[in-house]
Design a protein around this motif. Structure first.
Motif, PDB file in Angstrom:
ATOM      1  N   ASP A 141       3.634   4.339  -0.152  1.00 60.67           N
ATOM      2  CA  ASP A 141       4.734   4.502  -0.111  1.00 60.67           C
ATOM      3  C   ASP A 141       5.777   4.245   1.101  1.00 60.67           C
ATOM      4  N   PHE A 142       5.407   4.915   1.933  1.00 59.07           N
ATOM      5  CA  PHE A 142       5.836   5.441   3.378  1.00 59.07           C
ATOM      6  C   PHE A 142       5.357   4.436   3.821  1.00 59.07           C
ATOM      7  N   LEU A 143       4.386   3.113   4.282  1.00 53.90           N
ATOM      8  CA  LEU A 143       4.002   2.329   4.291  1.00 53.90           C
ATOM      9  C   LEU A 143       4.917   0.907   4.273  1.00 53.90           C
ATOM     10  N   ILE A 144       5.555   0.834   3.206  1.00 52.31           N
ATOM     11  CA  ILE A 144       6.362   0.057   2.830  1.00 52.31           C
ATOM     12  C   ILE A 144       7.449   0.194   3.094  1.00 52.31           C
ATOM     13  N   ILE A 162       8.842   1.571   5.478  1.00 52.64           N
ATOM     14  CA  ILE A 162       8.666   1.508   7.335  1.00 52.64           C
ATOM     15  C   ILE A 162       8.259  -0.135   7.665  1.00 52.64           C
ATOM     16  N   LYS A 163       8.529  -0.827   6.662  1.00 54.13           N
ATOM     17  CA  LYS A 163       8.056  -3.046   7.104  1.00 54.13           C
ATOM     18  C   LYS A 163       9.520  -3.029   8.098  1.00 54.13           C
ATOM     19  N   LYS A 201      10.035  -1.622  10.950  1.00 50.67           N
ATOM     20  CA  LYS A 201       9.089  -1.325  11.899  1.00 50.67           C
ATOM     21  C   LYS A 201       7.763  -2.434  12.476  1.00 50.67           C
ATOM     22  N   ILE A 202       7.379  -2.353  11.392  1.00 45.05           N
ATOM     23  CA  ILE A 202       5.946  -3.320  11.469  1.00 45.05           C
ATOM     24  C   ILE A 202       6.222  -4.307  12.325  1.00 45.05           C
ATOM     25  N   GLU A 203       7.012  -5.204  11.312  1.00 41.37           N
ATOM     26  CA  GLU A 203       8.008  -6.870  12.093  1.00 41.37           C
ATOM     27  C   GLU A 203       8.188  -6.723  13.434  1.00 41.37           C
TER      28      GLU A 203
END
Ligand code: SF4
Lengths: 467, 197
Positions: free
Chosen positions: B180-183, B185-186, B188-190
């Motif tokens: 949930d957390f990683l989704i 901050i997507k 930021k990942i991009e």
């Protein structure tokens, strides 16, 4: 400020974000998947109605569960077949490259990554398999993850990880005759125990490590997890670059030269500090074998099983339980014990160099009558190369046969199970109770030792038998 | 996947005073052929629990009626070996919510936390006290309070605090997952991907 270690350099370059008081968000360059630890992750992503975020960064192959005989025909075991088919379906649905059964690139995940040039220095690499540490041999940060984390990588190409502590293990000097990479790592684990590396990432260094081929370095890094460490890595050097050059997915021509220039910076700074540092003398290492039920229970083949008095009070219970399982007495010599099975294979020692070492030893000799031997190449490519080099003929003449690639008896998920009570000398990485089949007894050793055992029929130190 | 929120667990415990319990013992490889997360509890500690014919081995702790509860207490270096999350699933599926040991293998610890199974690391001495008291009286209850990061033996002064990463603690208390957390901050990942090219 103190310098950085090789590990710091690779790790820090992949941190997307630090969480207050928490783990880092780590970006993953390469993700390897196989049939056993991925289905629940795909089920998760499907349940969210999402698609794999960066399918081009994931590569899939079935290995854990596949037969090593008549693999090209069909998988008879229904559950295994279902699992392998599920992987194919999931890869199709999400556009992931799959090297399925019969594909020339199929094989054990940790064998195919390096041999296809997918594994490169400076990368972060994960896989739902603890021996992902193998890829650290190229100076990458590579470690095993659980299925929830596989789902994270599929969904976001990232995972959350606390940064491990850093350890350096130096092995200095020249190795004696008959002593191989496998003996080095079994020796290290016997010294630091199966929990000595927990919480750490290990950098292997020193002249004995630098002298090893890439295959040997992979064997060392592969078994990092058996000391409890998440992974291990080695500074890339000319040996590394020469191994990578020309491989399918490696950069080519000018791009390769540019990459090498960049890889040159991947080394620990002189003033970098490790949380723990150990140094071993190569001259102290002799051919090793395990006598118990964890990889830390190893000793030189020419020695004895420890006596009860050699074991600390807190470990007595486990020691006795372990020997009871193995059917061994404390304090007795190892050499000469009759053996039933020899298994050569796995991501630890199923590469071409391992088959060459085994074949060179058995060439012109005969398999002992009491031995059943399973020789399993780590991949299709290894199998092909072995045949091209005529190793299959050498093996055949000595009474052995080459099977088809897969994890096989390393974890005995397929039909390759060592029968109950039988004693196997195996080139794989785990001697846990029942690892190679319910009730099976495993002694871990190098391919060279396995060869000596296969022709003598008993536990044998190979060093006296090589020219 | 829904993770149950974790606050306090008070329960009797099942003692397994064996060191280096590896993941092949927790769930042998031949039971990893399933493609869902459910049902692994039936094969938890399979080869210690059942004989070849599938009959329960009487001397194994899970087959002794005296011991029950949602807390498993095990010897040092629990969960070593493979990365199979099936080990954590099997323990949860069997009905445990907490595993207590004096030392955990890394991957096992992560896998447990990702599945709402709390690994509680205690001192060697405290672990021994728990073993002694539970073996003397299987009715002994342990209380694990995540908010206060404390484990105690109910009705006694025996208590210890335990460590947990503050982020992971929040996740456990609220039933959040890392995914949930990683989704969330997507973007930021991009942006990170962009910055590397
Ligand atoms: S060969 Fe053994 S250790 Fe390697 S990936 Fe396969 S099962 Fe795991």
């Amino acid at each position: 400020m103190a310098g950085k270690t090789l590990f710091d350099k690779v790790w820090d370059a992949h941190v997307v974000q630090e969480i207050e008081g928490g783990p880092s968000v780590l970006y993953i360059d390469k993700h390897l998947i196989h049939e056993v630890t991925s289905p629940q992750a795909f089920a998760g992503i499907d349940a969210r109605g999402m698609k794999v975020f960066r399918p081009q960064n994931t590569v899939a192959t079935p290995d854990h569960n596949v037969p090593t005989i008549d693999q090209h025909v069909t998988i008879h075991d229904e559950l295994s077949r279902f699992q392998v088919n599920k992987l194919t379906q999931n890869c199709e649905n999400h556009g992931i490259e799959l090297y399925g059964l019969n594909h020339p690139y199929q094989g054990i995940v940790h064998v195919i990554g390096p041999e296809l040039g997918i594994t490169q220095p400076g990368m972060t690499i994960v896989c739902g398999d603890s021996h992902t540490s193998t890829h650290g041999a190229f100076g990458s940060v590579a470690f095993g993850i659980g299925t929830s984390e596989v789902e994270m990588v599929l969904t976001t190409q990232c995972i959350l990880q606390p940064k491990p502590k850093k350890m350096r293990i130096n092995v200095e000097g020249e190795l004696a005759k008959g002593v191989t990479a496998k003996d080095i790592i079994l020796y290290i684990i016997s010294q630091i125990s199966t929990s000595g590396g927990t919480g750490y990432f290990i950098e292997y260094a020193g002249s004995a490590i630098r002298s090893l081929s890439m295959e040997g370095r992979m064997t060392i890094c592969n078994m990092s997890i058996e000391s409890g460490a998440r992974g291990g890595l080695i500074t890339p050097d000319a040996t590394t670059y020469e191994y990578i050059r020309g491989r399918e997915f490696a950069p080519k021509g000018e791009a390769f030269e540019k990459a090498v220039q960049q890889w040159e910076s991947l080394k620990t700074d002189e003033d970098a500090v490790f949380d723990r540092e150990l140094t071993f003398a190569a001259s102290d290492i002799q051919p090793m074998i395990t006598y118990g039920t964890n990889p830390g229970m190893g000793t030189k083949i020419s020695g004895n099983i420890p006596a009860e008095s050699d074991i600390e009070a807190s470990g007595q219970k486990s020691f006795k339980k372990s020997l009871a399982y193995m059917g061994f007495e404390p304090g007795v010599p190892l050499e000469g014990m009759p053996v039933d099975f020899v298994f050569v294979g796995s991501c630890t020692n199923g590469r071409i160099e391992d088959l060459r070492a085994f074949s060179a030893f058995v060439k012109g000799k005969k398999k002992a009558d009491n031995i059943t031997a399973w020789i399993v190449p780590g991949s299709k490519q290894v199998e092909k190369q072995a045949i091209e080099e005529g190793l299959d003929k050498v093996l055949e003449a000595a009474g052995f046969e080459l099977r088809q690639p897969g994890c096989s008896a390393c974890l005995a998920m397929n039909d390759d199970k060592i029968p109950e009570g039988k004693l196997a000398v195996s080139t794989s990485n785990r001697n846990f109770e029942g690892r190679q089949g319910p009730g099976a007894r495993t002694m871990l050793a190098s391919p060279l030792t396995a060869a000596a055992v296969a022709v003598t029929g008993k536990v044998t130190d190979p060093s006296g038998l090589i020219q | 996947m829904v993770i149950e929120k974790f606050t306090t667990v008070r329960s009797t415990a099942v003692p397994l005073p064996i060191e280096n319990v590896d993941t092949d013992q927790i769930i042998p490889a031949r039971f990893l052929k399933a493609t869902t997360r459910e049902g692994f509890g039936d094969n938890l500690f399979r080869d210690w629990r059942y004989d070849k014919a599938g009959n329960p081995k009487e001397d194994f702790i899970l087959n002794q009626d005296r011991y029950s509860g949602s807390i498993l207490v095990a010897g040092k270096n629990f969960g070593s070996g493979s990365s199979r999350e099936h080990a954590a699933w099997a323990i949860s599926d069997y009905g445990f919510r907490v595993v207590v040991s004096s030392f955990f293998a890394d991957i096992f610890k992560n896998n447990s936390l990702n599945n709402g199974l709390l690994p509680v690391q205690v001192s060697e001495a405290f672990l021994q006290t728990i073993f002694d008291m539970v073996e003397a009286d299987p009715g002994t209850e342990l209380e694990v309070n995540l908010e206060q990061q404390q484990i105690s033996i109910a009705g006694t002064d025996h208590a210890e605090t335990f460590e947990i990463n503050p982020y992971k603690k929040e996740c456990m208390l609220n039933g959040y997952t890392d995914i949930d957390f990683l989704i969330s901050i997507k973007d930021k990942i991009e942006a990170f991907e962009q910055s590397r090219t």
